[in-house]
Design a protein around this motif. Structure first.
Motif, PDB file in Angstrom:
ATOM      1  N   TRP A 188       4.886  25.638 -11.300  1.00 44.29           N
ATOM      2  CA  TRP A 188       5.708  26.413 -10.087  1.00 44.29           C
ATOM      3  C   TRP A 188       6.997  25.821 -10.151  1.00 44.29           C
ATOM      4  O   TRP A 188       8.043  26.486 -10.384  1.00 44.29           O
ATOM      5  CB  TRP A 188       5.211  26.238  -8.687  1.00 44.29           C
ATOM      6  N   ILE A 189       7.218  24.622 -10.165  1.00 45.69           N
ATOM      7  CA  ILE A 189       8.327  23.714 -10.479  1.00 45.69           C
ATOM      8  C   ILE A 189       9.144  23.987 -11.532  1.00 45.69           C
ATOM      9  O   ILE A 189      10.561  24.286 -11.626  1.00 45.69           O
ATOM     10  CB  ILE A 189       8.111  22.326 -10.127  1.00 45.69           C
ATOM     11  N   ILE A 190       8.462  24.115 -12.429  1.00 40.86           N
ATOM     12  CA  ILE A 190       9.333  24.274 -14.010  1.00 40.86           C
ATOM     13  C   ILE A 190       9.573  25.956 -13.941  1.00 40.86           C
ATOM     14  O   ILE A 190      10.801  26.122 -14.216  1.00 40.86           O
ATOM     15  CB  ILE A 190       8.020  24.335 -15.304  1.00 40.86           C
ATOM     16  N   THR A 191       8.567  26.796 -13.256  1.00 40.80           N
ATOM     17  CA  THR A 191       9.293  28.208 -13.289  1.00 40.80           C
ATOM     18  C   THR A 191      10.593  28.318 -12.397  1.00 40.80           C
ATOM     19  O   THR A 191      11.393  28.775 -12.729  1.00 40.80           O
ATOM     20  CB  THR A 191       8.412  29.062 -12.597  1.00 40.80           C
ATOM     21  N   LEU A 192      10.634  27.529 -11.130  1.00 37.32           N
ATOM     22  CA  LEU A 192      11.874  27.338 -10.454  1.00 37.32           C
ATOM     23  C   LEU A 192      12.955  26.981 -11.083  1.00 37.32           C
ATOM     24  O   LEU A 192      13.996  27.866 -11.087  1.00 37.32           O
ATOM     25  CB  LEU A 192      11.468  26.555  -9.158  1.00 37.32           C
ATOM     26  N   GLY A 218      14.473  34.330  -3.060  1.00 36.73           N
ATOM     27  CA  GLY A 218      13.901  34.191  -1.989  1.00 36.73           C
ATOM     28  C   GLY A 218      12.936  35.235  -1.438  1.00 36.73           C
ATOM     29  O   GLY A 218      12.518  35.466  -0.356  1.00 36.73           O
ATOM     30  N   SER A 219      12.805  36.185  -2.558  1.00 39.76           N
ATOM     31  CA  SER A 219      11.823  37.325  -2.171  1.00 39.76           C
ATOM     32  C   SER A 219      10.488  36.874  -1.861  1.00 39.76           C
ATOM     33  O   SER A 219       9.992  35.979  -2.762  1.00 39.76           O
ATOM     34  CB  SER A 219      11.972  38.313  -3.407  1.00 39.76           C
ATOM     35  N   PRO A 220       9.729  37.423  -0.912  1.00 37.70           N
ATOM     36  CA  PRO A 220       8.346  37.016  -0.608  1.00 37.70           C
ATOM     37  C   PRO A 220       7.591  37.409  -1.947  1.00 37.70           C
ATOM     38  O   PRO A 220       6.247  37.017  -2.008  1.00 37.70           O
ATOM     39  CB  PRO A 220       7.945  37.925   0.717  1.00 37.70           C
ATOM     40  N   PHE A 221       8.046  38.487  -2.654  1.00 39.88           N
ATOM     41  CA  PHE A 221       7.121  38.811  -4.047  1.00 39.88           C
ATOM     42  C   PHE A 221       7.308  37.688  -4.766  1.00 39.88           C
ATOM     43  O   PHE A 221       6.201  37.832  -5.920  1.00 39.88           O
ATOM     44  CB  PHE A 221       7.932  40.140  -4.591  1.00 39.88           C
ATOM     45  N   PHE A 222       8.186  36.839  -5.029  1.00 41.42           N
ATOM     46  CA  PHE A 222       8.343  35.979  -6.137  1.00 41.42           C
ATOM     47  C   PHE A 222       7.900  34.545  -5.922  1.00 41.42           C
ATOM     48  O   PHE A 222       6.746  34.381  -5.858  1.00 41.42           O
ATOM     49  CB  PHE A 222       9.866  35.952  -6.406  1.00 41.42           C
ATOM     50  N   LEU A 223       8.937  33.389  -5.741  1.00 40.77           N
ATOM     51  CA  LEU A 223       8.257  32.252  -5.785  1.00 40.77           C
ATOM     52  C   LEU A 223       7.433  31.705  -4.581  1.00 40.77           C
ATOM     53  O   LEU A 223       6.742  30.961  -4.763  1.00 40.77           O
ATOM     54  CB  LEU A 223       9.663  31.215  -5.966  1.00 40.77           C
ATOM     55  N   LYS A 224       7.740  32.635  -3.486  1.00 46.15           N
ATOM     56  CA  LYS A 224       7.057  32.077  -2.339  1.00 46.15           C
ATOM     57  C   LYS A 224       5.571  32.626  -2.581  1.00 46.15           C
ATOM     58  O   LYS A 224       4.706  31.974  -2.339  1.00 46.15           O
ATOM     59  CB  LYS A 224       7.451  32.810  -0.967  1.00 46.15           C
TER      60      LYS A 224
END
Length: 374
Positions: free
Chosen positions: A78-82, A108-114
Motif C-alpha cells: 500500500w505504501i509503495i502504491t501511494l 482521496g477517492s473511496p474507490f482508491f487508496l482508502k
C-alpha cells in the motif's frame, strides 16, 4: 492547523484524507484476515495451483507464517502504491494549486487508496501497483511490451481473475503509451500477440487445471503445518475456494444477486460524486490531437469496463469490482494525458461550490467495501 490550510479547502480535504487513511488502517488490523491469511499459506506443494504465487514466495523465506505478516506485506504494498501514485501524479500534472481538486478526487477517492487500505491483504492492489509502474517507465522499446507481458503473467499467477481486473488496463496502457506513439512494427505486433496469447493460455490453465490435486483434509493439514499458530483453525475456513469450480462460483453469485444488486444505487451515487473528475477526463479525450487516438481511447475504456461486467456475473465481491474499475479509469486517464493534445484541457475548478461539496463528501467517505457498500 495553519491559516493557509483553512483558507484552501482542497488542502484541508487532503489532510482529512490522511486522517481517514489512519482510521481505516486501525479498523482493518482489528479484523481477522480470513482470505488474505490463507493466501500466504497456499503454495505449490501439491503441484501447479491457482492463487499460490504469493504464498509460494513467502514460503521461500518463512517456514511458519504469522498473522501479522498479512498486514506487514499488504501495508508495504500500500505504501509503495501511494508513493508511486504521487510520483505519477507529480510527473503527469504537478502539485500545483489548480490540480489539487484532481488529486483529491483521485487519491482521496473511496474507490482508491482508502478501499485498498480496507482490503489489505487482498490481491487487487498488485494489479494497480504494476500498472502504475508501466505508467512511470519509458515506453519506447519492445522491452516495454515484454515487461507488460511479464507483469500480466505474474498477476494471473497471483489470482487468475486479474485477467479481467487489471490485465485489460495494462494492455490499454501499453497501446496508448507504446503502440500509438511508436506505430506498428513486425516486432512489437508479434510481441503483443505473444503476450496476449501467453496471458490467455495461462489463465485457461489456472482456471481449469489449477485446483488442488489432493484430498481436502491433506490440503488443510498442509496449510495448518505452515501456520505460526496452528490452533487458529478458524483462519482456514476458506480453504474450499481452491476446490470450487467456476460453475459453483457463478451459481453462488447469481444466488446472491437479488440481495447484492441493492447496492447498485449506492455505487451509482459514488460514481456521480466523481462527476468533476469524469468531466475532466472527457475533456482530455476531446482535446486529443487525432481522431484515431480518441476512438482508440474510447474502445480501450469500453474493453476495460466489459471485463468488469463479466466479473459482476461471475464473482459477487461487487464493492471491490466497482472500486477497481474506478481505479482503472484513473490510470487510463494518466495514459491519455501523456498523448499529444490539440489544446489544453481546463482543470477541475477550485472555486466552484458544487465541486467543492462533492470533493468534501468524497474525502469523508472512508471506503466502499468488499461485497456490499460500506
Amino acid at each position: 492547523m495553519n491559516l493557509r490550510l483553512w483558507q484552501n479547502p482542497w488542502r484541508l480535504m487532503l489532510a482529512v484524507n490522511a486522517a481517514v487513511f489512519i482510521g481505516v488502517f486501525l479498523h482493518k488490523i482489528a479484523l481477522p484476515p480470513y482470505v488474505p491469511y490463507i493466501h500466504l499459506l497456499v503454495d505449490y506443494h501439491f503441484g501447479f495451483t491457482k492463487r499460490a504465487l504469493i504464498g509460494a514466495a513467502v514460503s521461500l523465506f518463512a517456514a511458519k507464517v504469522p498473522v501479522w505478516l498479512v498486514f506487514a506485506l499488504a501495508g508495504t504494498a500500500w505504501i509503495i502504491t501511494l508513493g508511486l501514485f504521487l510520483q505519477l501524479f507529480r510527473r503527469t500534472f504537478g502539485f500545483h494549486e489548480r490540480h489539487l481538486p484532481l488529486l483529491v478526487f483521485m487519491a482521496g477517492s473511496p474507490f482508491f487508496l482508502k478501499n485498498f487500505m480496507h482490503t489489505l491483504g487482498h490481491f487487487d492492489i498488485y494489479g494497480c501497483l504494476l500498472a502504475i509502474c508501466l505508467l512511470l517507465i519509458p515506453a519506447r522499446s519492445i522491452a516495454y511490451v515484454l515487461l507488460a507481458a511479464v507483469f500480466s503473467i505474474v498477476l494471473v499467477l497471483i489470482h487468475h481473475i486479474h485477467v479481467l481486473m487489471y490485465v485489460p488496463t495494462i494492455a490499454a496502457i501499453v497501446v496508448l503509451r507504446h503502440y500509438l506513439p511508436q506505430g506498428l512494427t513486425w516486432q512489437n505486433v508479434i510481441a503483443g500477440l505473444a503476450a496476449c496469447a501467453g496471458s490467455a493460455s495461462l489463465f485457461i490453465a489456472t482456471q481449469f487445471f489449477g485446483a488442488v490435486d489432493a484430498p481436502p483434509q491433506a490440503f488443510v493439514d498442509h496449510l495448518q503445518s505452515r501456520m505460526a499458530d496452528p490452533s487458529r483453525t478458524d483462519l482456514l475456513s476458506f480453504a474450499y475456494i481452491w476446490y470450487q469450480p467456476l460453475s459453483k462460483e457463478i451459481a453462488d453469485t447469481w444466488a446472491r444477486l437479488p440481495h447484492n444488486i441493492l447496492g447498485v444505487p449506492v455505487f451509482a451515487l459514488l460514481i456521480w460524486l466523481h462527476t468533476p473528475l469524469w468531466r475532466y477526463f472527457a475533456g482530455l479525450i476531446r482535446a486529443l490531437a487525432g481522431e484515431m487516438h480518441r476512438r482508440i481511447v474510447i474502445a480501450a475504456l469500453a474493453i476495460v469496463s466489459a471485463g468488469y461486467l463479466v466479473m459482476f456475473a461471475i464473482v459477487f465481491d461487487y464493492s471491490r469490482w466497482v472500486s477497481n474499475w474506478a481505479v482503472c479509469m484513473f490510470l487510463v486517464l494518466h495514459a491519455v494525458k501523456m498523448l499529444p493534445a490539440s489544446r489544453e484541457t481546463s482543470p477541475i475548478p477550485t472555486d466552484d461550490t458544487k465541486t467543492t461539496i462533492f470533493g468534501a463528501i468524497v474525502s469523508l467517505i472512508p471506503r466502499v467495501g468488499i461485497v456490499r457498500p460500506f
